[in-house]
Design a protein around this motif. Structure first.
Motif, PDB file in Angstrom:
ATOM      1  N   LEU A 130      -4.174  13.748   0.641  1.00 35.67           N
ATOM      2  CA  LEU A 130      -4.043  12.472   0.998  1.00 35.67           C
ATOM      3  C   LEU A 130      -4.423  11.367   0.232  1.00 35.67           C
ATOM      4  O   LEU A 130      -5.537  11.768  -0.028  1.00 35.67           O
ATOM      5  N   LEU A 131      -3.680  10.715  -0.849  1.00 36.97           N
ATOM      6  CA  LEU A 131      -3.772   9.880  -0.791  1.00 36.97           C
ATOM      7  C   LEU A 131      -3.614   8.325  -1.438  1.00 36.97           C
ATOM      8  O   LEU A 131      -2.046   8.258  -0.425  1.00 36.97           O
ATOM      9  N   TYR A 132      -4.230   7.112  -1.523  1.00 36.15           N
ATOM     10  CA  TYR A 132      -2.994   6.279  -1.643  1.00 36.15           C
ATOM     11  C   TYR A 132      -3.771   5.276  -2.788  1.00 36.15           C
ATOM     12  O   TYR A 132      -4.398   5.872  -4.081  1.00 36.15           O
ATOM     13  N   LYS A 133      -2.545   3.683  -2.952  1.00 38.64           N
ATOM     14  CA  LYS A 133      -2.707   3.015  -4.107  1.00 38.64           C
ATOM     15  C   LYS A 133      -2.277   1.909  -3.429  1.00 38.64           C
ATOM     16  O   LYS A 133      -1.182   1.804  -3.289  1.00 38.64           O
ATOM     17  N   VAL A 134      -2.781   0.799  -3.945  1.00 47.00           N
ATOM     18  CA  VAL A 134      -2.113  -0.935  -3.973  1.00 47.00           C
ATOM     19  C   VAL A 134      -1.560  -0.980  -4.487  1.00 47.00           C
ATOM     20  O   VAL A 134      -2.170  -1.207  -5.989  1.00 47.00           O
ATOM     21  N   ALA A 135      -0.414  -0.889  -4.390  1.00 49.21           N
ATOM     22  CA  ALA A 135       0.350  -1.938  -5.927  1.00 49.21           C
ATOM     23  C   ALA A 135       0.438  -2.845  -6.490  1.00 49.21           C
ATOM     24  O   ALA A 135       0.100  -3.972  -5.951  1.00 49.21           O
ATOM     25  N   THR A 136       0.282  -2.554  -8.146  1.00 49.36           N
ATOM     26  CA  THR A 136       0.406  -3.464  -8.877  1.00 49.36           C
ATOM     27  C   THR A 136       1.487  -4.394  -9.370  1.00 49.36           C
ATOM     28  O   THR A 136       2.979  -3.659  -9.177  1.00 49.36           O
ATOM     29  N   THR A 191      -6.445   7.407  -5.087  1.00 49.27           N
ATOM     30  CA  THR A 191      -7.414   7.005  -4.449  1.00 49.27           C
ATOM     31  C   THR A 191      -7.624   8.368  -3.228  1.00 49.27           C
ATOM     32  O   THR A 191      -6.214   8.292  -2.545  1.00 49.27           O
ATOM     33  N   LEU A 192      -8.342   9.138  -3.620  1.00 44.60           N
ATOM     34  CA  LEU A 192      -8.402  10.780  -2.982  1.00 44.60           C
ATOM     35  C   LEU A 192      -8.565   9.642  -1.129  1.00 44.60           C
ATOM     36  O   LEU A 192      -9.422   9.428  -0.645  1.00 44.60           O
ATOM     37  N   ILE A 193      -7.827  10.450  -0.347  1.00 40.13           N
ATOM     38  CA  ILE A 193      -8.350  10.214   0.878  1.00 40.13           C
ATOM     39  C   ILE A 193      -8.786  11.509   1.834  1.00 40.13           C
ATOM     40  O   ILE A 193      -9.755  11.646   2.510  1.00 40.13           O
ATOM     41  N   ASP A 194      -8.131  12.601   1.442  1.00 43.69           N
ATOM     42  CA  ASP A 194      -8.259  13.777   2.352  1.00 43.69           C
ATOM     43  C   ASP A 194      -7.704  14.531   1.317  1.00 43.69           C
ATOM     44  O   ASP A 194      -6.684  14.166   0.673  1.00 43.69           O
ATOM     45  N   GLY A 195      -8.611  15.513   0.946  1.00 45.03           N
ATOM     46  CA  GLY A 195      -7.602  17.035   0.705  1.00 45.03           C
ATOM     47  C   GLY A 195      -8.308  19.051   0.938  1.00 45.03           C
ATOM     48  O   GLY A 195      -9.428  18.533   1.282  1.00 45.03           O
ATOM     49  N   ARG A 196      -6.655  19.515   1.833  1.00 44.36           N
ATOM     50  CA  ARG A 196      -7.904  20.462   2.713  1.00 44.36           C
ATOM     51  C   ARG A 196      -6.617  21.188   2.106  1.00 44.36           C
ATOM     52  O   ARG A 196      -5.807  20.974   2.808  1.00 44.36           O
ATOM     53  N   ASP A 197      -7.604  22.768   2.649  1.00 47.18           N
ATOM     54  CA  ASP A 197      -6.461  23.870   3.453  1.00 47.18           C
ATOM     55  C   ASP A 197      -5.814  23.478   3.965  1.00 47.18           C
ATOM     56  O   ASP A 197      -6.945  23.174   5.336  1.00 47.18           O
ATOM     57  N   ILE A 198      -4.678  23.838   4.752  1.00 45.63           N
ATOM     58  CA  ILE A 198      -3.819  23.490   5.785  1.00 45.63           C
ATOM     59  C   ILE A 198      -3.884  24.680   6.616  1.00 45.63           C
ATOM     60  O   ILE A 198      -3.225  24.696   7.556  1.00 45.63           O
ATOM     61  N   ALA A 199      -3.374  25.969   5.448  1.00 43.42           N
ATOM     62  CA  ALA A 199      -2.845  27.352   6.360  1.00 43.42           C
ATOM     63  C   ALA A 199      -3.332  28.166   4.909  1.00 43.42           C
ATOM     64  O   ALA A 199      -3.009  28.141   4.025  1.00 43.42           O
ATOM     65  N   SER A 200      -3.532  29.255   5.094  1.00 40.16           N
ATOM     66  CA  SER A 200      -4.031  30.902   4.590  1.00 40.16           C
ATOM     67  C   SER A 200      -3.350  31.797   5.279  1.00 40.16           C
ATOM     68  O   SER A 200      -3.629  32.049   6.409  1.00 40.16           O
ATOM     69  N   VAL A 207       0.487  -1.362   0.101  1.00 41.71           N
ATOM     70  CA  VAL A 207      -0.222   0.173  -0.021  1.00 41.71           C
ATOM     71  C   VAL A 207       1.485   1.505   0.352  1.00 41.71           C
ATOM     72  O   VAL A 207       1.427   1.381   0.885  1.00 41.71           O
ATOM     73  N   MET A 208       0.525   2.247  -1.105  1.00 40.65           N
ATOM     74  CA  MET A 208       1.474   3.288  -1.096  1.00 40.65           C
ATOM     75  C   MET A 208       0.426   4.969  -0.935  1.00 40.65           C
ATOM     76  O   MET A 208      -0.381   4.653  -1.136  1.00 40.65           O
ATOM     77  N   ILE A 209       0.722   5.726   0.140  1.00 38.28           N
ATOM     78  CA  ILE A 209       0.381   6.432   0.658  1.00 38.28           C
ATOM     79  C   ILE A 209       0.897   8.078   0.057  1.00 38.28           C
ATOM     80  O   ILE A 209       2.339   7.781   0.362  1.00 38.28           O
ATOM     81  N   ALA A 210       0.442   9.321  -0.766  1.00 42.90           N
ATOM     82  CA  ALA A 210       1.468  10.161  -1.126  1.00 42.90           C
ATOM     83  C   ALA A 210       0.140  11.025  -0.468  1.00 42.90           C
ATOM     84  O   ALA A 210      -0.383  11.464  -0.035  1.00 42.90           O
ATOM     85  N   ASN A 211       1.805  12.533  -0.365  1.00 45.40           N
ATOM     86  CA  ASN A 211       1.202  13.281   0.418  1.00 45.40           C
ATOM     87  C   ASN A 211       1.745  14.377  -0.630  1.00 45.40           C
ATOM     88  O   ASN A 211       3.160  14.950  -0.804  1.00 45.40           O
ATOM     89  N   ILE A 212       1.064  14.839  -0.793  1.00 44.85           N
ATOM     90  CA  ILE A 212       1.171  16.483  -2.142  1.00 44.85           C
ATOM     91  C   ILE A 212       0.915  17.208  -1.235  1.00 44.85           C
ATOM     92  O   ILE A 212       0.025  17.755  -0.182  1.00 44.85           O
ATOM     93  N   LEU A 213       1.864  18.584  -1.243  1.00 46.54           N
ATOM     94  CA  LEU A 213       1.701  19.823  -0.613  1.00 46.54           C
ATOM     95  C   LEU A 213       1.641  21.377  -1.598  1.00 46.54           C
ATOM     96  O   LEU A 213       2.957  21.089  -2.460  1.00 46.54           O
ATOM     97  N   GLN A 214       0.876  21.195  -1.185  1.00 48.59           N
ATOM     98  CA  GLN A 214       0.518  22.766  -2.730  1.00 48.59           C
ATOM     99  C   GLN A 214       0.787  24.061  -2.286  1.00 48.59           C
ATOM    100  O   GLN A 214       0.595  24.567  -1.429  1.00 48.59           O
TER     101      GLN A 214
END
Length: 160
Positions: free
Chosen positions: A120-126, A99-108, A75-82
């Motif tokens: 935050l996304l996840y994927k089961v490796a193939t 697959t999207l787990i969650d996404g939101r504004d962290i700070a402004s 299982v892969m978890i991707a954490n992206i900060l924009q």
């Protein structure tokens, strides 16, 4: 033997017999637990971190190398900060098959128009993920001010 000593001897003897019975019961219970564990139908393994990888970019596309040691079924978890600095709204990063787990504004920080958005996304490796060199994520069009991401892979996760 006097009557007093005889009674005391009997009390000690009864206490000794009771203690031995408890020891036998404990041994029996432990034996049953060992047999139950040995012959149980389901065995659970510990979840283990396999590897990780990260990268940064100032573009709207983020490419992250495949985590080292990745195998099919991990299982892969991707954490992206924009980030954005012109007061525009950001949205979730995405990549095909993830697959999207969650996404939101962290700070402004509206006084300087900065915004930080986490996805935050996840994927089961193939098998094709294992043979791939990297993964590419599409970022929001306004996210061009220092973006970063990481992928962590785990072994032993029950995905059923």
């Amino acid at each position: 033997m006097s009557e007093f000593y005889y009674r005391e001897y009997r009390k000690l003897n009864i206490a000794y017999l009771a203690l031995n019975a408890r020891r036998k019961n404990i041994r029996m219970v432990m034996g049953i637990l060992v047999v139950a564990l040995l012959f149980s139908g389901t065995v659970r393994a510990q979840i283990t971190q396999v590897g990780f990888s990260y990268n940064t970019t100032t573009n709207t596309s983020l490419t992250i190398r495949k985590p080292s040691g990745l195998q099919a079924g991990d299982v892969m978890i991707a954490n992206i900060l924009q980030t954005d600095n012109d007061n525009r709204s950001l949205s979730n990063a995405y990549s095909t098959g993830w697959t999207l787990i969650d996404g939101r504004d962290i700070a402004s920080e509206y006084s300087s128009y900065y915004e930080w958005y986490g996805t935050l996304l996840y994927k089961v490796a193939t098998d094709s993920d294992v043979s791939a060199a990297n993964f590419t994520f599409t970022l929001d069009n306004d996210a061009n001010d220092g973006n970063q991401g990481a992928i962590v892979a785990f072994l032993g996760v029950d995905v059923s």
